[in-house]
Write an enzyme that holds these catalytic residues in place. Structure first.
Site, PDB file in Angstrom:
ATOM      1  N   ASP A   1       0.842  -1.199   0.000  1.00 37.74           N
ATOM      2  CA  ASP A   1       0.000   0.000   0.000  1.00 37.74           C
ATOM      3  C   ASP A   1       0.873   1.245   0.000  1.00 37.74           C
ATOM      4  O   ASP A   1       1.728   1.411   0.872  1.00 37.74           O
ATOM      5  CB  ASP A   1      -0.895  -0.009   1.240  1.00 37.74           C
ATOM      6  CG  ASP A   1      -1.824   1.198   1.292  1.00 37.74           C
ATOM      7  OD1 ASP A   1      -2.969   1.079   0.820  1.00 37.74           O
ATOM      8  OD2 ASP A   1      -1.400   2.261   1.802  1.00 37.74           O
TER       9      ASP A   1
ATOM     10  N   TYR B   1       2.589   9.967  -0.135  1.00 36.78           N
ATOM     11  CA  TYR B   1       3.742   9.417   0.578  1.00 36.78           C
ATOM     12  C   TYR B   1       5.064   9.720  -0.120  1.00 36.78           C
ATOM     13  O   TYR B   1       6.125   9.636   0.493  1.00 36.78           O
ATOM     14  CB  TYR B   1       3.620   7.893   0.726  1.00 36.78           C
ATOM     15  CG  TYR B   1       2.385   7.397   1.429  1.00 36.78           C
ATOM     16  CD1 TYR B   1       1.523   8.266   2.105  1.00 36.78           C
ATOM     17  CD2 TYR B   1       2.062   6.037   1.419  1.00 36.78           C
ATOM     18  CE1 TYR B   1       0.374   7.796   2.729  1.00 36.78           C
ATOM     19  CE2 TYR B   1       0.928   5.568   2.052  1.00 36.78           C
ATOM     20  CZ  TYR B   1       0.082   6.446   2.704  1.00 36.78           C
ATOM     21  OH  TYR B   1      -1.043   5.976   3.318  1.00 36.78           O
TER      22      TYR B   1
ATOM     23  N   LYS C   1      -3.090   5.977  -3.873  1.00 36.77           N
ATOM     24  CA  LYS C   1      -4.198   6.874  -3.541  1.00 36.77           C
ATOM     25  C   LYS C   1      -3.974   8.252  -4.165  1.00 36.77           C
ATOM     26  O   LYS C   1      -2.842   8.734  -4.249  1.00 36.77           O
ATOM     27  CB  LYS C   1      -4.334   7.006  -2.021  1.00 36.77           C
ATOM     28  CG  LYS C   1      -4.374   5.687  -1.287  1.00 36.77           C
ATOM     29  CD  LYS C   1      -4.379   5.890   0.228  1.00 36.77           C
ATOM     30  CE  LYS C   1      -3.920   4.635   0.928  1.00 36.77           C
ATOM     31  NZ  LYS C   1      -2.470   4.429   0.855  1.00 36.77           N
TER      32      LYS C   1
ATOM     33  N   HIS D   1      -7.990   9.591  -1.586  1.00 37.68           N
ATOM     34  CA  HIS D   1      -7.336   9.521  -0.270  1.00 37.68           C
ATOM     35  C   HIS D   1      -8.184  10.136   0.844  1.00 37.68           C
ATOM     36  O   HIS D   1      -8.265   9.580   1.945  1.00 37.68           O
ATOM     37  CB  HIS D   1      -5.962  10.207  -0.334  1.00 37.68           C
ATOM     38  CG  HIS D   1      -4.989   9.699   0.675  1.00 37.68           C
ATOM     39  ND1 HIS D   1      -3.628   9.704   0.472  1.00 37.68           N
ATOM     40  CD2 HIS D   1      -5.152   9.166   1.907  1.00 37.68           C
ATOM     41  CE1 HIS D   1      -3.004   9.193   1.517  1.00 37.68           C
ATOM     42  NE2 HIS D   1      -3.919   8.871   2.418  1.00 37.68           N
TER      43      HIS D   1
END
Length: 278
Positions: free
Chosen positions: A47, A52, A77, A110
């Site tokens: 994931d 990120y 996401k 997200h």
């Protein structure tokens, strides 16, 4: 090493490993080696997210692992600044480019950002992505029942997954019940509340009695509830522990005792008010 996690069947028939590996807050320069280790340990579900900043390194690790692409389920996401239709489509193209994939297994909105814009427009872009075949499934993250209700009123496509904060201090019964009623799989993030629950006397006592770690007890609690779970660790031994959840079972009394720890306590933002668009 073969994957030791069973799979959950999503509402469109796609199979997702029930235990995955999260990459939140793993710096990009550490992500490739960390994900390679996770794949060596046996994880087959990774994931990540645009937010990120480590999609590229996740893709590198998958390619360098020696595994066939279809053996590893990868989720990413949509970033919060790309909710308009055209921006969302461009951002998705960027995810595929960063990962180095022709398609992804699961792509999520997200955050709903209800105070910022219209997430139903964003979901329209997700529908286009899904129907193009470039994402095997699409879903949402951090959506509360009112958000989901509005989404379902505007679209015939039901999200495959709702990734939300769930742990023993935030059991999210209402969200999980709504998801289940509509065929949406619940996927807890922060499943051990960033470690806050690991010193809880109830959990420690169960772990001691079963000869397991507190983290294993909590993750097994999630699994027995039927949820998909994505723990994160950068330590190989902890990665192995977090995947070893199917050689034991929590008795019903322990399941109830863990659920009774609910405090309605979040470690992350409230989805109804969170409006960060960076």
């Amino acid at each position: 090493m073969a994957n030791t996690s069973p799979s959950v069947r999503l509402n469109n028939g796609v199979q997702i490993p029930q235990v995955g590996f999260g990459t939140y807050q793993i710096p990009p320069e550490e992500t490739r080696e960390t994900v390679l280790t996770a794949l060596e340990v046996g994880y087959r579900h990774i994931d990540t997210a645009q937010m990120y900043g480590n999609e590229r390194e996740v893709g590198e690790a998958v390619r360098e692992s020696g595994l066939d692409r279809d053996e590893v389920f990868v989720t990413s996401k949509l970033n919060n600044g790309a909710h308009a239709r055209d921006a969302a489509l461009r951002a998705f193209d960027g995810t595929l480019e960063a990962l180095g994939f022709e398609r992804i297994d699961l792509f999520l909105i997200h955050w709903p950002l209800p105070t910022v814009g219209d997430f139903t427009e964003t979901w329209g872009a997700m529908e286009e992505i899904y129907r193009s075949g470039r994402s095997r499934a699409v879903g949402v993250s951090n959506f509360q029942p009112p958000h989901l209700r509005r989404l379902l009123e505007s679209s015939d496509l039901v999200p495959a997954v709702n990734q939300v904060e769930v742990h023993p201090y935030l059991v999210q019964n209402e969200v999980r019940a709504y998801d289940a009623e509509h065929g949406i799989a619940t996927e807890p993030w922060s499943p051990i509340a960033q470690g806050l629950v690991l010193d809880d006397p109830v959990i420690v006592a169960i772990a001691d009695r079963l000869g397991r770690t507190p983290a294993q007890v909590v993750l097994r609690w999630h699994v027995q509830r039927g949820d998909i779970v994505i723990p994160k660790s950068v330590r190989r031994a902890r990665m192995q522990e977090n995947l070893d959840l199917f050689s034991f079972e929590l008795p019903a009394a322990d399941m109830a005792a863990v659920a009774a720890l609910d405090q309605g306590r979040r470690t992350g933002p409230d989805p109804d008010t969170f409006d960060w668009t960076g």
